[in-house]
Design an enzyme around this catalytic site. Sequence first.
Site, PDB file in Angstrom:
ATOM      1  CB  SER A 119      40.980  38.964  39.792  1.00 31.19           C
ATOM      2  OG  SER A 119      40.976  37.688  40.385  1.00 31.19           O
ATOM      3  CG  MET A 120      45.202  40.329  44.474  1.00 33.04           C
ATOM      4  SD  MET A 120      46.952  39.838  44.362  1.00 33.04           S
ATOM      5  CE  MET A 120      47.552  41.053  43.153  1.00 33.04           C
TER       6      MET A 120
END
Length: 257
Positions: free
Chosen positions: A94-95
């Site tokens: 994700s991030m």
Amino acid sequence: MTRYLSRRRPDDEPGPETRLFCFPYAGGGASAYGRWQRGLDAHDAGVRVMPVQLPGREGRINEPRFTDLDALIDDMDAQLDEELSRPHIFYGHSMGALIAYSLARRRQRRGASLPQALVLSAYRAPHLPAPAIADPDASDEELVAGLAALGGIPQTLLDHPEFLSALLPVARDDLRLCAGTTSAHAEPLRVPLHLFAGRGDRLVTVPEVHSWQRHAGRGCEVRTMPGGHFFVRSDEGAFLRELAALTRRYATERVAV
């Protein structure tokens, strides 16, 4: 030892393994990868797990958090430069995928050593808008609801509001970090890309993960996994088996050379 890496234990001295730098998802810290070394060792993966600790969380809780991606990447590039002189792979979820990609891109631009590969999961290609988990300025209730719907908050935290009060400011700043970071005309990375997508991910679709191919200058593989956005946590064992197979490939290539 750079402040982005945990203090080494006596058995963590540099060895022959490829180093696997693991970048956390929004709201997370280095502890998300605390069990990975044992799991990968069980599959003879040939890597040393290096969880990356961002400021403003866990052991760095008293440091200011970054909300500007370029500033974070500049700082990480300088701090980790020596550590990245040995063979390594980047992993980010994700991030963390955005951070891993951005750091590799920064190092490519300045001619620094690059990872043997990038392994990225549950994030859209960088020419697409950042996934809309929640508005960073949403109410606590809305933010918790958005994160919980994705499986991003363990039940133990949901049952203890005092723990949530420490998580939410970190999550808000991480969402700000990701906002507005499209790279529509970036040069393809001269690094193999290995992408993972959750079949049931309601935030990042499988086609959005496939769209990373635009940024792959050395080949791109996409695998789908059962589960939603946090498939790496809901079925950690299955994901680590896939990851071990990948890292063994690069460890074998090093030995052959």
